[in-house]
Design a protein around this motif. Structure first.
Motif, PDB file in Angstrom:
ATOM      1  N   PRO A 282      78.859  66.232  50.076  1.00 19.16           N
ATOM      2  CA  PRO A 282      78.248  66.294  48.748  1.00 19.16           C
ATOM      3  C   PRO A 282      76.719  66.358  48.833  1.00 19.16           C
ATOM      4  O   PRO A 282      76.112  65.775  49.742  1.00 19.16           O
ATOM      5  N   THR A 283      76.134  67.073  47.892  1.00 15.70           N
ATOM      6  CA  THR A 283      74.680  67.211  47.820  1.00 15.70           C
ATOM      7  C   THR A 283      74.223  67.080  46.366  1.00 15.70           C
ATOM      8  O   THR A 283      75.021  67.213  45.442  1.00 15.70           O
ATOM      9  N   VAL A 284      72.932  66.869  46.208  1.00 16.72           N
ATOM     10  CA  VAL A 284      72.282  66.923  44.902  1.00 16.72           C
ATOM     11  C   VAL A 284      70.937  67.607  45.106  1.00 16.72           C
ATOM     12  O   VAL A 284      70.158  67.212  45.975  1.00 16.72           O
ATOM     13  N   ALA A 285      70.686  68.633  44.305  1.00 15.37           N
ATOM     14  CA  ALA A 285      69.404  69.342  44.351  1.00 15.37           C
ATOM     15  C   ALA A 285      68.606  68.958  43.109  1.00 15.37           C
ATOM     16  O   ALA A 285      69.135  68.966  42.002  1.00 15.37           O
ATOM     17  N   GLN A 286      67.326  68.647  43.331  1.00 15.31           N
ATOM     18  CA  GLN A 286      66.479  68.235  42.212  1.00 15.31           C
ATOM     19  C   GLN A 286      65.043  68.677  42.468  1.00 15.31           C
ATOM     20  O   GLN A 286      64.464  68.344  43.497  1.00 15.31           O
ATOM     21  N   HIS A 287      64.489  69.415  41.512  1.00 20.70           N
ATOM     22  CA  HIS A 287      63.067  69.755  41.594  1.00 20.70           C
ATOM     23  C   HIS A 287      62.279  68.504  41.223  1.00 20.70           C
ATOM     24  O   HIS A 287      62.650  67.777  40.303  1.00 20.70           O
ATOM     25  N   PRO A 288      61.182  68.233  41.931  1.00 16.82           N
ATOM     26  CA  PRO A 288      60.449  66.988  41.676  1.00 16.82           C
ATOM     27  C   PRO A 288      59.703  66.923  40.352  1.00 16.82           C
ATOM     28  O   PRO A 288      59.351  65.832  39.897  1.00 16.82           O
ATOM     29  N   ALA A 289      59.468  68.073  39.687  1.00 16.35           N
ATOM     30  CA  ALA A 289      58.600  67.988  38.520  1.00 16.35           C
ATOM     31  C   ALA A 289      58.915  68.938  37.367  1.00 16.35           C
ATOM     32  O   ALA A 289      58.352  68.773  36.295  1.00 16.35           O
ATOM     33  N   ASN A 290      59.779  69.921  37.529  1.00  8.20           N
ATOM     34  CA  ASN A 290      59.888  70.937  36.477  1.00  8.20           C
ATOM     35  C   ASN A 290      60.883  70.616  35.367  1.00  8.20           C
ATOM     36  O   ASN A 290      61.066  71.408  34.449  1.00  8.20           O
ATOM     37  N   GLY A 291      61.571  69.471  35.447  1.00 12.66           N
ATOM     38  CA  GLY A 291      62.463  69.075  34.374  1.00 12.66           C
ATOM     39  C   GLY A 291      63.848  69.693  34.423  1.00 12.66           C
ATOM     40  O   GLY A 291      64.691  69.379  33.587  1.00 12.66           O
ATOM     41  N   TRP A 292      64.099  70.588  35.380  1.00 10.77           N
ATOM     42  CA  TRP A 292      65.437  71.173  35.513  1.00 10.77           C
ATOM     43  C   TRP A 292      66.392  70.055  35.934  1.00 10.77           C
ATOM     44  O   TRP A 292      66.072  69.273  36.818  1.00 10.77           O
ATOM     45  N   PRO A 293      67.579  69.969  35.323  1.00 15.71           N
ATOM     46  CA  PRO A 293      68.496  68.879  35.672  1.00 15.71           C
ATOM     47  C   PRO A 293      68.996  68.969  37.109  1.00 15.71           C
ATOM     48  O   PRO A 293      69.117  70.058  37.674  1.00 15.71           O
ATOM     49  N   ALA A 294      69.279  67.807  37.688  1.00 11.95           N
ATOM     50  CA  ALA A 294      69.826  67.740  39.048  1.00 11.95           C
ATOM     51  C   ALA A 294      71.142  68.507  39.098  1.00 11.95           C
ATOM     52  O   ALA A 294      71.902  68.514  38.132  1.00 11.95           O
ATOM     53  N   GLU A 295      71.389  69.158  40.229  1.00  6.50           N
ATOM     54  CA  GLU A 295      72.599  69.947  40.399  1.00  6.50           C
ATOM     55  C   GLU A 295      73.382  69.470  41.614  1.00  6.50           C
ATOM     56  O   GLU A 295      72.941  69.660  42.747  1.00  6.50           O
ATOM     57  N   PRO A 296      74.553  68.872  41.401  1.00  2.61           N
ATOM     58  CA  PRO A 296      75.424  68.544  42.525  1.00  2.61           C
ATOM     59  C   PRO A 296      75.913  69.823  43.198  1.00  2.61           C
ATOM     60  O   PRO A 296      76.007  70.880  42.565  1.00  2.61           O
TER      61      PRO A 296
END
Length: 145
Positions: free
Chosen positions: A86-100
């Motif tokens: 399992p993974t989670v991708a998250q941009h640190p600042a742009n407000g896009w929601p985290a994506e598993p």
């Protein structure tokens, strides 16, 4: 194949990709990740890809729809015989929601791009034996270029 806009490419490159393993670690485009070497050795492979089914073609979907797509991707990977973490991708600042998503062990470059296209993703993170994640583009709609 079309090309991501510079802003969209930058967003993918800045995103933090977290692998939720026994000893969690992160992946970042262009930066080697030694933890992958141990996973490669354990699974007798030399590559992996990080893929999600969330938000196809960069279009935000409802939470329930994204969760169902994620579950479908997990089942499809299992049916194809892939081991996945399992993974989670998250941009640190742009407000896009985290994506598993999933780190798919042993998925080659061409298969990674094919799976990403099938799941309507703009790009996929892929790593070779050097453990340096690279961004592989799939098909980008004209309106996103």
């Amino acid at each position: 194949m079309t090309t991501l806009s510079p802003a969209l490419r930058k967003a993918f490159e800045e995103t933090h990709y977290h692998v939720l393993h026994q000893a969690p670690f992160g992946l970042q485009v262009g930066q080697p990740q030694p933890a992958l070497a141990a996973i490669y050795q354990q699974h007798q492979t030399d590559c992996a890809c990080l893929i999600t089914a969330f938000n196809p073609m960069g279009e935000l979907l409802e939470k329930d729809e994204n969760i169902e797509r994620h579950a479908q991707l997990g089942r499809a990977l299992g049916a194809a015989g892939y081991a996945a973490l399992p993974t989670v991708a998250q941009h640190p600042a742009n407000g896009w929601p985290a994506e598993p998503g999933f780190l798919v062990i042993g998925m080659g470059r061409e298969d990674a791009q094919r799976w990403a296209a099938e799941w309507e993703q703009l790009a996929v993170l892929w790593t070779a034996a050097d453990t340096v994640p690279q961004l592989l583009e799939t098909q980008v709609p004209d309106w996103m270029r």
